[in-house]
Scaffold this active site. Structure first.
Site, mmCIF file in Angstrom:
data_model
loop_
_atom_site.group_PDB
_atom_site.id
_atom_site.type_symbol
_atom_site.label_atom_id
_atom_site.label_comp_id
_atom_site.label_asym_id
_atom_site.label_seq_id
_atom_site.Cartn_x
_atom_site.Cartn_y
_atom_site.Cartn_z
ATOM 1 C CB CYS A 2 -18.248 -53.287 21.184
ATOM 2 S SG CYS A 2 -16.920 -54.198 20.432
ATOM 3 N NE ARG A 27 -20.966 -47.681 21.365
ATOM 4 C CZ ARG A 27 -20.591 -47.057 22.474
ATOM 5 N NH1 ARG A 27 -21.196 -45.974 22.848
ATOM 6 N NH2 ARG A 27 -19.609 -47.538 23.224
ATOM 7 C CD1 TRP A 75 -15.519 -51.003 14.469
ATOM 8 C CD2 TRP A 75 -13.831 -51.087 15.939
ATOM 9 N NE1 TRP A 75 -14.485 -50.269 13.962
ATOM 10 C CE2 TRP A 75 -13.427 -50.306 14.830
ATOM 11 C CE3 TRP A 75 -12.918 -51.273 16.987
ATOM 12 C CZ2 TRP A 75 -12.176 -49.707 14.744
ATOM 13 C CZ3 TRP A 75 -11.680 -50.679 16.904
ATOM 14 C CH2 TRP A 75 -11.310 -49.909 15.793
ATOM 15 C CG ASN A 100 -17.675 -51.639 24.675
ATOM 16 O OD1 ASN A 100 -16.616 -51.656 24.057
ATOM 17 N ND2 ASN A 100 -18.375 -50.541 24.854
ATOM 18 N N GLY A 101 -14.864 -53.810 25.038
ATOM 19 C CA GLY A 101 -13.557 -53.569 25.651
ATOM 20 C C GLY A 101 -12.545 -54.610 25.206
ATOM 21 C CD GLU A 483 -12.099 -31.926 12.053
ATOM 22 O OE1 GLU A 483 -11.129 -32.559 12.507
ATOM 23 O OE2 GLU A 483 -13.259 -32.380 12.061
ATOM 24 C CE LYS A 487 -14.753 -34.934 10.086
ATOM 25 N NZ LYS A 487 -14.424 -34.588 11.390
ATOM 26 C CD GLU A 490 -13.211 -38.686 10.412
ATOM 27 O OE1 GLU A 490 -13.106 -39.084 11.565
ATOM 28 O OE2 GLU A 490 -13.785 -37.605 10.122
ATOM 29 C CG HIS A 506 10.249 -26.718 3.549
ATOM 30 N ND1 HIS A 506 11.531 -26.333 3.266
ATOM 31 C CD2 HIS A 506 9.634 -25.632 4.064
ATOM 32 C CE1 HIS A 506 11.698 -25.062 3.626
ATOM 33 N NE2 HIS A 506 10.551 -24.613 4.106
ATOM 34 C CE LYS A 605 -19.796 -39.184 17.141
ATOM 35 N NZ LYS A 605 -19.220 -38.151 16.266
HETATM 36 C C1 G6P Z 1 -13.066 -41.372 16.953
HETATM 37 C C2 G6P Z 1 -14.158 -40.620 16.211
HETATM 38 C C3 G6P Z 1 -13.708 -39.199 15.935
HETATM 39 C C4 G6P Z 1 -13.324 -38.510 17.225
HETATM 40 C C5 G6P Z 1 -12.265 -39.314 18.008
HETATM 41 C C6 G6P Z 1 -12.096 -38.760 19.416
HETATM 42 O O1 G6P Z 1 -11.976 -41.532 16.128
HETATM 43 O O2 G6P Z 1 -14.471 -41.274 15.006
HETATM 44 O O3 G6P Z 1 -14.771 -38.474 15.329
HETATM 45 O O4 G6P Z 1 -12.815 -37.242 16.942
HETATM 46 O O5 G6P Z 1 -12.685 -40.666 18.146
HETATM 47 O O6 G6P Z 1 -13.294 -38.949 20.121
HETATM 48 P P1 G6P Z 1 -13.770 -38.082 21.335
HETATM 49 O O7 G6P Z 1 -15.118 -38.643 21.683
HETATM 50 O O8 G6P Z 1 -12.768 -38.287 22.436
HETATM 51 O O9 G6P Z 1 -13.829 -36.660 20.905
#
Ligand code: G6P
Length: 610
Positions: A2, A27, A75, A100-101, A483, A487, A490, A506, A605
């Site tokens: 949010c 976000r 969100w 927000n929260g 990672e 990606k 995501e 395994h 985000k």
């Molecule tokens: C969310 C974002 C990711 C990020 C993670 C941790 O899931 O989409 O891209 O890696 O949060 O966020 P931070 O701001 O703590 O690195």
């Protein structure tokens, strides 16, 4: 997650609110709305499911005129994404609120308020807060008092902005566990979840502290702390340059951010390393004494930042010989810990507002961990404020939900930290110089990888119609494989798993066939020969391999084995450089699939709720 924007001005604010919401789109959200008080002291509210553009379209013909307003991107947490659940929420037709929260005790409050005759139109926890404030308002006749009394009943995390048509000249805001920043204007003031939202209207910001409440008016604002004492919060000037929230010539923020990496990696090194060594004072004046005494490092992070922590564990144990544990914050915070003496607690976070990471930090402090170091990208964030030592990454605002430049700058900062720690633990000057020199070569090597963009784009076609993929890496390149897989899932929604290549036999080998592309990063390091044997295992089962290999690694392309040669990189810095082709690969697969690259479905985000 949010996002909140608000404005108290003399001019119409709906344009400012819309632009603020647009800038908060990164976000992640599923609906958007705004409420404005007009000159006749009436509240006008508009809410739409979907993008901010849908809200803009809905109000285009008849925009809500008024100089005090609040807006929100939601969100979904409580209740599906729908118009009735979108913010602002109202109690009656005079009070409007954005939140927000998460309010943890919303069920019991909802039952109480229902019993008292308040009617609910949504499933959200936020509507409970709206009615609770209205209830207090009926008693006190004062919005500030009403908000102050209402929040004393709330459990959970929140940033709130509240307006009331009976008091059309101001807005009340407060924060407890969710970010909120005040934008200071001339004859007008603003609030938002993130300063980026307000860059078109101001570059001066005040960050509210936990427990703060503020009365925001055109010409002044009064901020009080948790105890109700009037407090001053420092005004900071925005540091990054206001064009950072623009895509420029790039089609997506993600691509722009991938291409920014050579520059921001260099920026993260600036002032922290000379040609041959790390300047430990750059970690803070007290860093030397602290680093001397560290016997264990506990790293906490989420998502991409967690993967950075996993790479750092290889470095810290290898170069500094200091034991290092890494754990995702959401797990760490809910278990008991055996605290080893002289443990440095290290949180990694792009945003500095991730709820689980902050909760883990707070819990660690209570549990008696000695000192906390934050590696973070957002100045003034909660994590930065609550840590003893801070090392800022210099990635600049990262807008794409899928983290790219934040990751490689985190790695850069973590390697610098590791070298500072290693110096107190027997690393020779020569070895330090060798690694620092290698680090100086990284921006140029990343440039070389970026020059392979079209070759990687071509390769991405092979993934378009695939449902599953496997990423392999060994040693410090295993987190890079993780990672890479993150990606791809995501932004392209293709199922991707990462394995340390030695684990292949395994289990995952059973999945390998011609429909399961296998992606591997193969720098020229001590594990190369072992990795090559693992690749043979895949080839023998008819799997199609995509290998990003050091040009000196002698991996030859053949039928079913695609090789992309990368520059030769020092073994220690390889994870930074080898991340980049995987970012480009995911990007191009997503573009081919036509997904929403910068705002992938269901993701946020900055995850400011648990
Ligand atoms: C969310 C974002 C990711 C990020 C993670 C941790 O899931 O989409 O891209 O890696 O949060 O966020 P931070 O701001 O703590 O690195």
């Amino acid at each position: 997650m949010c996002g909140i924007v608000g404005a108290v001005s003399e001019r119409d604010v709906h344009g400012i609110l819309l632009e603020g919401l647009r800038r908060l789109e990164y976000r992640g959200y599923d609906s958007a709305g705004m409420a404005v008080i007009d000159s006749a002291a009436q509240v006008h509210r508009a809410r739409e499911v979907g993008k901010v553009a849908a809200l803009a379209e809905a109000i285009a013909a008849n925009p809500p005129a008024g100089s005090v307003g609040i807006a929100h991107t939601r969100w979904a947490t409580h209740g599906a994404p729908s118009q009735i659940n979108a913010h602002p929420h109202m109690s009656g037709d005079r009070l409007a609120i954005v939140h927000n929260g998460i309010i943890e005790n919303y069920q019991e409050l909802r039952e109480e308020l229902k019993a008292e005759g308040f009617e609910f139109t949504s499933q959200t926890d936020t509507e409970v807060v709206a009615h609770l404030i209205e209830k207090k308002y009926r008693i006190t006749g004062d919005l500030y008092q009403a908000v102050s009394q209402a929040i004393s009943h709330l459990r959970g995390a929140y940033a709130l902005a509240v307006i009331h048509a009976n008091e059309p000249d101001h807005m009340i805001v407060c924060r407890e566990g969710s970010p909120l920043v005040i934008g200071v204007g001339i004859g007008e003031n603003f609030i938002a979840s993130d300063q980026l939202a307000l860059l078109p209207v101001t570059d001066r910001f005040m960050f509210l502290e936990e427990g703060d409440m503020a009365d925001i008016r055109r010409d002044r604002m009064d901020i009080r702390d948790r105890e109700g004492q009037v407090v001053e919060r420092t005004v900071n000037r925005f540091e990054h340059g206001s064009d950072s929230a623009d895509k420029g010539e790039y089609r997506h923020f993600m691509l722009k951010e991938i291409f920014e990496q050579p520059r921001v990696i260099k920026a993260t090194m600036e002032g922290r390393v000379t040609a041959k060594k790390v300047l430990e004072q750059a970690l803070g004046t007290s860093a030397g004494d602290l680093l001397k005494s560290v016997r264990h490092v506990q790293i906490i992070a989420c998502g991409t930042s967690y993967h950075a922590g996993m790479v750092a564990r290889y470095w810290i144990e290898d170069l500094a010989g200091v034991p290092c544990s890494v754990e995702v914050a959401s797990e760490f915070r809910y278990r008991k810990h055996v605290i080893q003496p002289d443990t440095l607690f290290l949180c990694i976070s792009q945003s500095g507002e991730t709820a689980d990471t902050l909760a883990a930090l707070r819990q660690a402090k209570k549990a008696g961990f000695r000192a906390a170091l934050a590696i973070c990208n957002v100045p003034g964030s909660s994590l930065v404020r609550e840590s003893d030592l801070v090392m800022m990454t210099q990635a600049g605002p990262e807008i794409g939900v899928a983290s790219t430049k934040a990751f490689t700058t985190q790695l850069t900062a973590l390697l610098i930290f590791t070298l500072a720690l290693a110096r107190h633990n027997g690393l020779s000057e020569e070895r330090e110089a060798e690694i620092v020199e290698a680090l100086h070569r990284v921006p140029g090597q990343v440039e070389q990888v970026l020059a392979l963009d079209s070759a990687i784009a071509e390769m991405s076609g092979a993934f378009m119609d695939k449902v599953h993929t496997l990423f392999l890496g060994r040693g410090s390149l295993f987190p890079v494989a993780l990672e890479g897989a993150l990606k791809l899932k995501e932004i392209s929604y293709i199922h991707a798993e990462a394995y340390p290549a030695g684990e292949l036999k395994h289990g995952p080998l059973a999945l390998v066939d011609s429909d399961m592309p296998v992606v591997t990063v193969a720098p020229n390091n001590a594990m190369l020969e072992k990795l090559k044997s693992n690749l043979e295992e895949v080839r023998a089962r008819g799997g199609e391999l995509f290998v990003f290999a050091d040009s000196q690694a002698n991996v030859q392309a053949e039928e079913g084995l695609h090789v992309l040669s990368l520059p030769s990189v020092h073994e220690v810095t390889a994870p930074i450089v080898y991340t980049v082709p995987l970012q480009l690969l995911s990007y191009h697969v997503a573009v081919l699939k036509g997904t929403d690259v910068d705002q992938p479905r269901n993701l946020a985000k900055s995850v400011t709720v648990e």
